[in-house]
Scaffold this motif. Structure first.
Motif, short mmCIF file in Angstrom:
data_model
loop_
_atom_site.label_atom_id
_atom_site.label_comp_id
_atom_site.label_asym_id
_atom_site.label_seq_id
_atom_site.Cartn_x
_atom_site.Cartn_y
_atom_site.Cartn_z
N ALA A 136 -8.75 15.16 24.78
CA ALA A 136 -7.98 13.74 24.81
C ALA A 136 -8.62 12.57 24.38
CB ALA A 136 -7.45 13.51 26.29
N LYS A 137 -10.08 12.58 24.72
CA LYS A 137 -10.84 11.60 24.00
C LYS A 137 -10.83 11.63 22.59
CE LYS A 137 -14.65 10.03 25.85
NZ LYS A 137 -16.05 9.95 26.44
N VAL A 138 -10.87 12.77 22.19
CA VAL A 138 -10.97 12.80 20.42
C VAL A 138 -9.60 12.38 19.94
CG1 VAL A 138 -11.30 14.36 18.54
CG2 VAL A 138 -12.91 14.58 20.69
N THR A 139 -8.64 12.84 20.62
CA THR A 139 -7.29 12.31 19.92
C THR A 139 -7.03 10.98 20.10
OG1 THR A 139 -6.64 14.65 20.82
CG2 THR A 139 -4.81 12.76 20.58
N GLU A 140 -7.32 10.46 20.90
CA GLU A 140 -7.47 8.92 21.25
C GLU A 140 -8.53 8.20 20.34
OE1 GLU A 140 -5.19 7.09 22.81
OE2 GLU A 140 -4.30 8.94 23.50
N ALA A 141 -9.63 8.58 20.14
CA ALA A 141 -10.61 8.17 19.14
C ALA A 141 -10.10 8.12 17.61
CB ALA A 141 -11.89 8.95 19.30
N LEU A 142 -9.37 9.49 17.40
CA LEU A 142 -8.85 9.66 16.12
C LEU A 142 -7.54 8.62 15.80
CD1 LEU A 142 -8.83 13.40 15.79
CD2 LEU A 142 -10.10 11.83 14.17
N ALA B 221 -16.88 7.02 1.87
CA ALA B 221 -16.86 5.95 2.57
C ALA B 221 -16.22 6.04 3.94
CB ALA B 221 -16.60 4.55 1.94
N GLN B 222 -14.98 6.71 3.66
CA GLN B 222 -14.01 6.87 4.82
C GLN B 222 -14.47 7.88 5.84
OE1 GLN B 222 -10.09 8.10 2.56
NE2 GLN B 222 -9.16 6.38 3.64
N GLU B 223 -14.98 9.03 5.21
CA GLU B 223 -15.68 10.09 5.96
C GLU B 223 -16.79 9.42 6.87
OE1 GLU B 223 -16.31 13.61 3.70
OE2 GLU B 223 -14.10 13.77 3.49
N ALA B 224 -17.59 8.54 6.32
CA ALA B 224 -18.73 7.94 7.13
C ALA B 224 -18.21 7.09 7.90
CB ALA B 224 -19.69 7.49 6.20
N ALA B 225 -17.08 6.14 7.65
CA ALA B 225 -16.61 5.39 8.57
C ALA B 225 -15.92 6.23 9.86
CB ALA B 225 -15.44 4.48 7.87
N LEU B 226 -15.33 7.16 9.41
CA LEU B 226 -14.82 8.06 10.51
C LEU B 226 -15.76 8.58 11.36
CD1 LEU B 226 -12.31 9.57 12.09
CD2 LEU B 226 -12.75 11.37 10.34
N ALA B 227 -17.05 9.36 11.04
CA ALA B 227 -18.02 9.62 11.89
C ALA B 227 -18.60 8.81 12.78
CB ALA B 227 -18.84 10.44 10.88
N LYS B 228 -18.64 7.47 12.02
CA LYS B 228 -19.30 6.28 12.85
C LYS B 228 -18.33 5.89 13.72
CE LYS B 228 -21.49 1.74 12.29
NZ LYS B 228 -21.94 0.91 11.26
N ALA B 229 -17.04 5.76 13.70
CA ALA B 229 -16.06 5.41 14.79
C ALA B 229 -16.06 6.34 15.68
CB ALA B 229 -14.35 5.22 14.02
N LEU B 230 -15.93 7.90 15.48
CA LEU B 230 -15.73 8.73 16.57
C LEU B 230 -17.15 8.81 17.31
CD1 LEU B 230 -14.31 11.50 14.50
CD2 LEU B 230 -13.19 10.17 16.36
N ALA B 231 -18.02 8.77 16.55
CA ALA B 231 -19.45 8.61 17.40
C ALA B 231 -19.46 7.52 18.53
CB ALA B 231 -20.80 8.44 16.59
N SER B 232 -19.27 6.42 17.90
CA SER B 232 -19.03 5.30 18.94
C SER B 232 -18.08 5.52 20.15
CB SER B 232 -18.75 3.91 17.88
OG SER B 232 -18.66 2.69 19.00
N ALA B 233 -17.21 5.73 19.70
CA ALA B 233 -15.92 6.18 20.72
C ALA B 233 -16.22 7.11 21.75
CB ALA B 233 -14.63 6.25 20.00
N LEU B 234 -16.99 8.17 21.24
CA LEU B 234 -17.25 9.39 22.17
C LEU B 234 -18.59 9.23 22.78
CD1 LEU B 234 -15.36 12.05 19.73
CD2 LEU B 234 -14.58 10.86 21.59
N GLY B 235 -19.35 8.35 22.26
CA GLY B 235 -20.74 8.38 22.86
C GLY B 235 -21.59 9.57 22.42
#
Length: 183
Positions: free
Chosen positions: A77-83, A109-123
């Motif tokens: 659910a956390k991953v779904t919300e982060a996505l 750049a998109q994939e790097a931004a996604l990884a960064k956003a997910l990492a931040s949101a998921l800790g």
């Protein structure tokens, strides 16, 4: 009809069948569909905006979130919300106007931004997220390749394609000429 004409028509027909069957899909899709609850199914579908990490294709049925959650050791659910949050944050302000050509965003750049956003949101460490996304993409590519091979083998066995035509379709997909391969 000449032999080369027949081969050309066969390869073209195979390519069209492949395109219709497999579609031009990306290896992974960030679109998720949460588990249905008491609301209608129309209310639970994730928006398809066509941006983010191949979001908007709607074909994964939540598998990306599930696989990421499993690989990262976090709640789905956390991953779904982060996505969802990533897609919303990267949604264009307005749709492109008809007839205008828009530049495709830089995939890396998109994939790097996604990884960064997910990492931040998921800790979770960004490198771990990047590695998990790459693993999922590799697994999906292997599955897609196996499905294509099985489908072409079946067409050859049924006499719909020759082995040479099947090999030509495989080569075209792997080189990115058709079917979204070769990335």
């Amino acid at each position: 009809m000449s032999k080369s004409r027949k081969i050309t028509l066969g390869v073209t027909a195979g390519a069209l069948a492949l395109g219709a069957g497999l579609g031009v899909t990306s290896i992974a899709s960030a679109t998720t569909t949460p588990t249905p609850g008491p609301t209608s199914s129309a209310d639970t579908k994730a928006p398809s905006d066509g941006h983010g990490w191949h979001a908007g294709h709607g074909r994964d049925g939540g598998q990306i979130a599930s696989k990421l959650a499993s690989k990262l050791g976090v709640d789905q659910a956390k991953v779904t919300e982060a996505l969802k949050a990533f897609r919303q944050a990267n949604k264009p302000a307005s749709p492109p106007s008809e007839g205008s050509e828009t530049a495709k965003p830089d995939r890396a750049a998109q994939e790097a931004a996604l990884a960064k956003a997910l990492a931040s949101a998921l800790g979770v460490d960004e490198f771990k997220v990047t590695s998990a996304l790459e693993e999922i993409r590799s697994e999906a590519k292997a599955d897609k390749t196996a499905a294509l091979k099985a489908r072409l083998d079946k067409a050859v066995s049924a006499g719909k394609l020759t082995q040479a035509e099947a090999d030509a379709v495989t080569k075209a997909v792997n080189s990115g000429v058709i079917g979204g391969g070769g990335r």
